[in-house]
Design an enzyme around this catalytic site. Sequence first.
Site, mmCIF file in Angstrom:
data_model
loop_
_atom_site.group_PDB
_atom_site.id
_atom_site.type_symbol
_atom_site.label_atom_id
_atom_site.label_comp_id
_atom_site.label_asym_id
_atom_site.label_seq_id
_atom_site.Cartn_x
_atom_site.Cartn_y
_atom_site.Cartn_z
ATOM 1 N N LYS A 16 1.076 -1.158 -0.110
ATOM 2 C CA LYS A 16 -0.075 -0.082 0.021
ATOM 3 C C LYS A 16 0.792 1.286 0.095
ATOM 4 O O LYS A 16 2.050 1.112 0.361
ATOM 5 C CB LYS A 16 -0.969 0.011 1.267
ATOM 6 C CG LYS A 16 -1.832 -1.249 1.221
ATOM 7 C CD LYS A 16 -2.871 -1.232 2.366
ATOM 8 C CE LYS A 16 -3.737 -2.362 2.301
ATOM 9 N NZ LYS A 16 -4.691 -2.426 3.681
ATOM 10 N N TYR A 56 -12.378 -2.731 -3.317
ATOM 11 C CA TYR A 56 -12.721 -2.698 -1.974
ATOM 12 C C TYR A 56 -14.141 -2.823 -1.860
ATOM 13 O O TYR A 56 -15.025 -2.239 -0.910
ATOM 14 C CB TYR A 56 -12.250 -1.553 -1.057
ATOM 15 C CG TYR A 56 -10.753 -1.947 -0.649
ATOM 16 C CD1 TYR A 56 -10.605 -2.911 0.105
ATOM 17 C CD2 TYR A 56 -9.703 -1.147 -0.939
ATOM 18 C CE1 TYR A 56 -9.287 -3.200 0.684
ATOM 19 C CE2 TYR A 56 -8.461 -1.236 -0.748
ATOM 20 C CZ TYR A 56 -8.146 -2.463 0.125
ATOM 21 O OH TYR A 56 -6.912 -2.545 0.590
ATOM 22 N N ASN A 119 -1.824 -0.212 7.336
ATOM 23 C CA ASN A 119 -1.104 -1.344 7.731
ATOM 24 C C ASN A 119 -0.387 -2.202 6.373
ATOM 25 O O ASN A 119 -0.023 -3.228 6.258
ATOM 26 C CB ASN A 119 -2.293 -2.606 7.850
ATOM 27 C CG ASN A 119 -3.550 -2.609 7.122
ATOM 28 O OD1 ASN A 119 -3.250 -2.182 5.928
ATOM 29 N ND2 ASN A 119 -4.378 -3.437 7.453
ATOM 30 N N HIS A 122 -1.661 -5.569 1.375
ATOM 31 C CA HIS A 122 -2.923 -6.318 1.000
ATOM 32 C C HIS A 122 -2.592 -7.503 0.587
ATOM 33 O O HIS A 122 -1.804 -7.891 -0.138
ATOM 34 C CB HIS A 122 -3.803 -5.665 0.009
ATOM 35 C CG HIS A 122 -4.807 -6.231 -0.567
ATOM 36 N ND1 HIS A 122 -6.036 -6.473 0.210
ATOM 37 C CD2 HIS A 122 -4.979 -7.080 -1.554
ATOM 38 C CE1 HIS A 122 -6.674 -7.305 -0.515
ATOM 39 N NE2 HIS A 122 -6.118 -7.771 -1.752
ATOM 40 N N GLU A 133 -8.878 -10.406 -8.235
ATOM 41 C CA GLU A 133 -8.011 -9.006 -7.930
ATOM 42 C C GLU A 133 -7.015 -9.356 -8.784
ATOM 43 O O GLU A 133 -6.591 -8.240 -9.348
ATOM 44 C CB GLU A 133 -7.485 -9.086 -6.514
ATOM 45 C CG GLU A 133 -8.740 -8.921 -5.535
ATOM 46 C CD GLU A 133 -8.486 -9.059 -4.010
ATOM 47 O OE1 GLU A 133 -7.115 -9.479 -3.767
ATOM 48 O OE2 GLU A 133 -9.135 -9.003 -3.172
HETATM 49 P P1 RTP Z 1 -6.483 -6.366 2.974
HETATM 50 O O1 RTP Z 1 -7.744 -6.696 2.336
HETATM 51 O O2 RTP Z 1 -6.058 -4.937 3.107
HETATM 52 O O3 RTP Z 1 -5.556 -7.300 3.081
HETATM 53 O O4 RTP Z 1 -6.936 -6.201 4.796
HETATM 54 P P2 RTP Z 1 -7.830 -7.319 5.483
HETATM 55 O O5 RTP Z 1 -8.582 -8.445 4.783
HETATM 56 O O6 RTP Z 1 -7.038 -7.538 6.630
HETATM 57 O O7 RTP Z 1 -8.978 -6.265 6.081
HETATM 58 P P3 RTP Z 1 -10.471 -5.796 5.692
HETATM 59 O O8 RTP Z 1 -11.319 -5.829 6.889
HETATM 60 O O9 RTP Z 1 -10.686 -6.507 4.251
HETATM 61 O O10 RTP Z 1 -10.006 -4.412 5.475
HETATM 62 C C1 RTP Z 1 -9.410 -4.068 4.263
HETATM 63 C C2 RTP Z 1 -8.539 -2.597 4.533
HETATM 64 O O11 RTP Z 1 -9.278 -1.606 5.295
HETATM 65 C C3 RTP Z 1 -8.645 -0.893 6.215
HETATM 66 N N1 RTP Z 1 -9.269 -0.793 7.403
HETATM 67 N N2 RTP Z 1 -9.480 0.428 8.344
HETATM 68 N N3 RTP Z 1 -11.403 0.277 11.224
HETATM 69 C C4 RTP Z 1 -10.764 0.822 10.162
HETATM 70 O O12 RTP Z 1 -10.203 1.860 10.265
HETATM 71 C C5 RTP Z 1 -10.322 -0.113 9.159
HETATM 72 N N4 RTP Z 1 -10.676 -1.411 9.001
HETATM 73 C C6 RTP Z 1 -10.051 -1.720 7.853
HETATM 74 C C7 RTP Z 1 -7.310 -1.613 6.369
HETATM 75 O O13 RTP Z 1 -6.275 -0.980 5.425
HETATM 76 C C8 RTP Z 1 -7.627 -3.015 5.851
HETATM 77 O O14 RTP Z 1 -6.435 -3.569 5.453
#
Ligand code: RTP
Length: 155
Positions: A16, A56, A119, A122, A133
């Site tokens: 990212k 997303y 973070n 992805h 994707e």
């Molecule tokens: P990724 O898709 O980026 O690998 O992340 P993930 O599955 O671990 O998490 P996901 O729930 O799919 O969320 C995608 C990305 O959104 C951002 N996020 N911000 N509460 C918040 O502010 C929040 N929650 C999620 C994070 O960048 C997350 O990786």
Amino acid sequence: LVASLEQVEETYIMVKPDGVQRGLVGEIISRFERKGFKLTGLKLFQCPQELAEEHYKDLKSKPFFPKLIEYITSGPVLCMAWEGVGVVASARKLIGSTNPLQAEPGTIRGDLAVQTGRNVVHGSDSPENGKREIALWFKEGELCQWIPAQAPWLN
Ligand code: RTP
């Protein structure tokens, strides 16, 4: 022999904008390379708004969605396609929990990040999403199928 019985998968991994800005691109590529997965696509890319929203789309109703889109489009990302047996779940383990404070030491987020909203990386969450994707972020001619000469066990 074991590998041939398991499913070869593809996953979309993306450094990212914060990871690119912090100079973590090489470190993150290395972790997947050293694990033994095969790189089949790699590019630095400024993500347009529409692509970020499509990527997303499942999170569209979340309160953090606008900030997430702003973050992902704030600077170039490093797009990667990786292939291997069990690569989808394994990459998620290498990446660690979404909240970097809960991510185990030794994982990318556990070692290199603090905030959920920054973070650094992805990874696709299922083989289906891996395919979706990769198709979303890469054009066909940008992907490369190859057989590692020195490591036939990766084939
Ligand atoms: P990724 O898709 O980026 O690998 O992340 P993930 O599955 O671990 O998490 P996901 O729930 O799919 O969320 C995608 C990305 O959104 C951002 N996020 N911000 N509460 C918040 O502010 C929040 N929650 C999620 C994070 O960048 C997350 O990786």
